[in-house]
Structure formats: structure tokens, C-alpha cells
Design an enzyme around this catalytic site. Structure first.
Site, PDB file in Angstrom:
ATOM      1  N   ASN A  13       0.872  -1.174   0.000  1.00 30.30           N
ATOM      2  CA  ASN A  13       0.000   0.000   0.000  1.00 30.30           C
ATOM      3  C   ASN A  13       0.914   1.231   0.000  1.00 30.30           C
ATOM      4  O   ASN A  13       1.452   1.592   1.046  1.00 30.30           O
ATOM      5  CB  ASN A  13      -0.891  -0.035   1.253  1.00 30.30           C
ATOM      6  CG  ASN A  13      -1.738   1.205   1.408  1.00 30.30           C
ATOM      7  OD1 ASN A  13      -1.826   2.028   0.485  1.00 30.30           O
ATOM      8  ND2 ASN A  13      -2.380   1.356   2.554  1.00 30.30           N
ATOM      9  N   TRP A  14       1.071   1.818  -1.173  1.00 30.71           N
ATOM     10  CA  TRP A  14       2.001   2.961  -1.284  1.00 30.71           C
ATOM     11  C   TRP A  14       1.420   4.233  -0.667  1.00 30.71           C
ATOM     12  O   TRP A  14       2.125   5.224  -0.514  1.00 30.71           O
ATOM     13  CB  TRP A  14       2.352   3.221  -2.750  1.00 30.71           C
ATOM     14  CG  TRP A  14       3.307   2.230  -3.344  1.00 30.71           C
ATOM     15  CD1 TRP A  14       3.849   1.129  -2.736  1.00 30.71           C
ATOM     16  CD2 TRP A  14       3.845   2.245  -4.679  1.00 30.71           C
ATOM     17  NE1 TRP A  14       4.689   0.475  -3.603  1.00 30.71           N
ATOM     18  CE2 TRP A  14       4.707   1.125  -4.798  1.00 30.71           C
ATOM     19  CE3 TRP A  14       3.681   3.086  -5.786  1.00 30.71           C
ATOM     20  CZ2 TRP A  14       5.406   0.844  -5.976  1.00 30.71           C
ATOM     21  CZ3 TRP A  14       4.356   2.811  -6.966  1.00 30.71           C
ATOM     22  CH2 TRP A  14       5.213   1.693  -7.053  1.00 30.71           C
ATOM     23  N   LYS A  15       0.129   4.235  -0.373  1.00 30.23           N
ATOM     24  CA  LYS A  15      -0.548   5.431   0.163  1.00 30.23           C
ATOM     25  C   LYS A  15      -0.273   6.642  -0.753  1.00 30.23           C
ATOM     26  O   LYS A  15      -0.120   6.452  -1.956  1.00 30.23           O
ATOM     27  CB  LYS A  15      -0.119   5.679   1.609  1.00 30.23           C
ATOM     28  CG  LYS A  15      -0.292   4.432   2.477  1.00 30.23           C
ATOM     29  CD  LYS A  15      -0.147   4.673   3.945  1.00 30.23           C
ATOM     30  CE  LYS A  15      -0.313   3.353   4.686  1.00 30.23           C
ATOM     31  NZ  LYS A  15      -0.289   3.516   6.130  1.00 30.23           N
ATOM     32  N   HIS A  99      -9.739   1.357   4.659  1.00 27.51           N
ATOM     33  CA  HIS A  99      -8.488   1.569   5.401  1.00 27.51           C
ATOM     34  C   HIS A  99      -8.737   2.575   6.528  1.00 27.51           C
ATOM     35  O   HIS A  99      -9.491   3.537   6.357  1.00 27.51           O
ATOM     36  CB  HIS A  99      -7.393   2.075   4.451  1.00 27.51           C
ATOM     37  CG  HIS A  99      -6.035   2.055   5.088  1.00 27.51           C
ATOM     38  ND1 HIS A  99      -5.636   3.010   5.982  1.00 27.51           N
ATOM     39  CD2 HIS A  99      -5.009   1.172   5.000  1.00 27.51           C
ATOM     40  CE1 HIS A  99      -4.410   2.722   6.410  1.00 27.51           C
ATOM     41  NE2 HIS A  99      -4.006   1.609   5.823  1.00 27.51           N
ATOM     42  N   GLU A 101      -7.105   4.976   7.612  1.00 30.05           N
ATOM     43  CA  GLU A 101      -6.819   6.388   7.292  1.00 30.05           C
ATOM     44  C   GLU A 101      -8.009   7.019   6.566  1.00 30.05           C
ATOM     45  O   GLU A 101      -8.277   8.216   6.725  1.00 30.05           O
ATOM     46  CB  GLU A 101      -5.519   6.475   6.467  1.00 30.05           C
ATOM     47  CG  GLU A 101      -4.303   6.220   7.361  1.00 30.05           C
ATOM     48  CD  GLU A 101      -3.083   5.660   6.652  1.00 30.05           C
ATOM     49  OE1 GLU A 101      -3.056   5.628   5.408  1.00 30.05           O
ATOM     50  OE2 GLU A 101      -2.146   5.238   7.365  1.00 30.05           O
ATOM     51  N   GLU A 169      -5.824  -4.797  10.658  1.00 27.94           N
ATOM     52  CA  GLU A 169      -4.826  -3.749  10.865  1.00 27.94           C
ATOM     53  C   GLU A 169      -5.165  -2.977  12.147  1.00 27.94           C
ATOM     54  O   GLU A 169      -5.989  -2.044  12.114  1.00 27.94           O
ATOM     55  CB  GLU A 169      -4.816  -2.777   9.683  1.00 27.94           C
ATOM     56  CG  GLU A 169      -4.382  -3.406   8.385  1.00 27.94           C
ATOM     57  CD  GLU A 169      -3.726  -2.382   7.470  1.00 27.94           C
ATOM     58  OE1 GLU A 169      -2.594  -2.599   7.050  1.00 27.94           O
ATOM     59  OE2 GLU A 169      -4.348  -1.344   7.184  1.00 27.94           O
ATOM     60  N   GLY A 175       1.987   2.430  10.885  1.00 30.30           N
ATOM     61  CA  GLY A 175       2.958   3.505  10.715  1.00 30.30           C
ATOM     62  C   GLY A 175       3.600   3.958  12.016  1.00 30.30           C
ATOM     63  O   GLY A 175       4.247   5.005  12.064  1.00 30.30           O
ATOM     64  N   SER A 211       2.949  -1.895  10.666  1.00 29.13           N
ATOM     65  CA  SER A 211       4.381  -1.894  10.985  1.00 29.13           C
ATOM     66  C   SER A 211       5.069  -3.226  10.699  1.00 29.13           C
ATOM     67  O   SER A 211       5.971  -3.638  11.424  1.00 29.13           O
ATOM     68  CB  SER A 211       4.615  -1.469  12.440  1.00 29.13           C
ATOM     69  OG  SER A 211       4.209  -0.119  12.614  1.00 29.13           O
ATOM     70  N   GLY A 232       2.689  -0.994   4.395  1.00 26.13           N
ATOM     71  CA  GLY A 232       2.763   0.417   4.027  1.00 26.13           C
ATOM     72  C   GLY A 232       4.208   0.841   3.879  1.00 26.13           C
ATOM     73  O   GLY A 232       4.846   0.630   2.842  1.00 26.13           O
ATOM     74  N   GLY A 233       4.771   1.420   4.937  1.00 27.56           N
ATOM     75  CA  GLY A 233       6.104   2.013   4.889  1.00 27.56           C
ATOM     76  C   GLY A 233       7.176   1.140   4.249  1.00 27.56           C
ATOM     77  O   GLY A 233       7.921   1.600   3.365  1.00 27.56           O
TER      78      GLY A 233
HETATM   79  P1  PGA Z   1       2.504   0.423   7.774  1.00 26.39           P
HETATM   80  O1  PGA Z   1       1.080   0.627   7.084  1.00 26.39           O
HETATM   81  O2  PGA Z   1       3.092  -0.865   7.233  1.00 26.39           O
HETATM   82  O3  PGA Z   1       3.311   1.632   7.373  1.00 26.39           O
HETATM   83  O4  PGA Z   1       2.274   0.349   9.236  1.00 26.39           O
HETATM   84  C1  PGA Z   1       0.211  -0.442   6.870  1.00 26.39           C
HETATM   85  C2  PGA Z   1      -1.067   0.041   6.251  1.00 26.39           C
HETATM   86  O5  PGA Z   1      -1.517   1.139   6.589  1.00 26.39           O
HETATM   87  O6  PGA Z   1      -1.680  -0.638   5.404  1.00 26.39           O
END
Ligand code: PGA
Length: 248
Positions: A13-15, A99, A101, A169, A175, A211, A232-233
Site C-alpha cells: 500500500n504505497w498510500k 483503510h 486512514e 490492521e 505507521g 508496521s 505500508g512504509g
Molecule cells: P505500515 O502501514 O506498514 O506503514 O504500518 C500499513 C497500512 O496502513 O496498510
């Protein structure tokens, strides 16, 4: 779903990150490795979907989007929205829905997310439905109720084992560098699996996200009912992301 022989799904997930030049370098570096026999899905921002589609076209990597319209599955007067059908037109196979966010910054309710899922299924996409509890839900012991209610109110009759994946999640782990412990992950994945089997008679794949990195991914993937990872990250760094894929 207990452990068996199918391979895990690793979803990036590149966001809201990367431009074309940075995506180009990341993917060139990633493709310098052997990705055969791996199940990888990349979800770039909308603006990079066509670019990534061209970069991955000779590989087994599949394309996903980070969101789709709740209002219609094909088209309509909805300024700024992108429909599930438009994503299919760009060769997307997957779409992330719900998600945390999006729930937090756009006040997406379970009802809105449910409509996104219905529209995505209508268009033929596989949905990755994110669920997870906040830190206060966890601390006050209500985390299982929150997760259970969310899954029960979002999943619809359009859900099948082929078109839906769940991603657990925990919001406090996204994050933050604070991964859930293996016991916490195992407890929720078992719980989700039980709820979904009892309520819908389905055996859906359940990913873990929050994470995940190149050091903890291998042990998380060994936990019962973990069918893959949502990253994500660490998916923005080709070396880290490849190590996670390699461990899958
Ligand atoms: P993260 O994000 O790996 O940076 O914690 C995961 C996500 O939001 O899907």
C-alpha cells in the site's frame, strides 16, 4: 484459514507516496530480483496506476487501487471519485476498502465501506477489507466487539471466498513501528476466522498489516490464519519489500 500449501499474498500500500521517477526506480530495483512463484499486489496512488500497470505487465505482480467510489460502480456525476469499473479499465484486480486512514480523515462509515465493496464486486474486483481497533478500544477491552461489528455490518451477500480478503490492521500499529505481538495477531486472526465462518459460512483469507517489516514478516506469516501481509512504509523501500516477499 489454517496454514496450507498456497502461497501468502503480499500487498504493498504505497498510500499518497512516490512520483513516476521514484516509482520507476523502486520497481526496477524490485524486478532485479526473482519474484516468480510469489503473490504480490501493488497498490499505488491513482495517478500511478497506468504507469505501474506498464511496468509490471510481464511479471506475475498484480495491480490494486487504494480506494473506489461508494456512489456508483461505473460512472456518474461524482466529482473527484474514481469508480471500480474505471479501476478495472486500468487492469486493477484488487481494491483496498475501509483503510483506517480513510475512516479517520474522510469519516468513512461502515455503510459507505459496504457500498464500496458492493460496487467493487459488481465491477469484478477483489476487495481487501481493512478492519482493526483503536488503542482505546484495545485498552478498554472492547476490541473484539469493534472488529466483529465492523465485519458483520460491512460484509454483504456479494462476498465470496474468491472476491474478498480481510486485512486485520490494528490502528495503533499502523505507521507507528509498534507491531502487534504474535499472540495478539493470533488471537484476532482466529477470532475473525471464527466470526466469518459462523456468520457467513466462508473461509476468507486474512492478512495482517501494521508496521510489518523485513525483520518481523517471516514470523508473522507463520501464525495460524495469517494468509499474507498488507505493507505500508516498508513497501516503499525495494530492499525491505523484496526481503518480505522472499520470506513469504
Ligand atoms: P505500515 O502501514 O506498514 O506503514 O504500518 C500499513 C497500512 O496502513 O496498510
Amino acid at each position: 484459514m489454517q496454514k496450507n500449501n498456497y502461497s501468502n499474498i503480499i500487498v504493498a500500500n504505497w498510500k499518497m507516496n512516490l512520483d513516476k521517477a521514484a516509482a520507476n526506480i523502486l520497481l526496477d530495483n524490485l524486478f532485479s530480483n526473482d519474484l516468480s512463484n510469489k503473490n504480490v499486489v501493488i497498490c499505488p496512488p491513482f495517478t500511478l496506476l497506468d504507469f505501474v500497470r506498464n511496468k509490471i505487465k510481464d511479471s506475475s505482480v498484480l495491480l490494486g487501487a487504494q480506494d473506489c467510489s461508494s456512489l456508483a460502480s461505473s460512472n456518474g456525476a461524482f466529482t473527484g471519485d474514481i469508480s471500480a469499473q474505471m479501476l478495472c479499465d486500468l487492469s486493477c484486480k484488487y481494491v483496498i476498502c475501509g483503510h483506517s486512514e480513510r475512516r479517520k480523515f474522510y469519516q468513512e462509515s461502515d455503510e459507505i465501506i459496504k457500498n464500496k465493496i458492493i460496487n467493487a464486486h459488481k465491477a469484478g474486483l477483489v476487495t481487501i477489507l481493512c478492519v482493526g481497533e483503536s488503542l482505546s478500544d484495545r485498552e478498554n477491552g472492547k476490541y473484539k466487539d469493534v472488529i466483529c461489528n465492523s465485519v458483520k455490518s460491512i460484509l454483504t451477500s456479494s462476498v465470496t471466498e474468491q472476491n474478498t480478503i480481510i486485512a486485520y490492521e490494528p490502528i495503533w500499529a499502523i505507521g507507528t513501528g509498534k507491531t502487534a505481538t504474535e499472540d495478539q495477531i493470533e488471537e484476532i486472526h482466529q477470532f475473525l476466522s471464527d466470526v466469518i465462518t459462523e456468520t457467513f459460512e466462508l473461509n476468507l483469507k486474512i492478512l495482517y498489516g501494521g508496521s510489518v517489516n523485513e525483520e518481523n514478516s517471516a514470523s508473522i506469516l507463520k501464525i495460524p490464519h495469517v494468509s499474507g501481509l498488507l505493507i505500508g512504509g516498508a513497501s516503499l523501500d525495494s530492499k525491505k519489500f523484496y526481503q518480505i516477499i522472499k520470506n513469504s
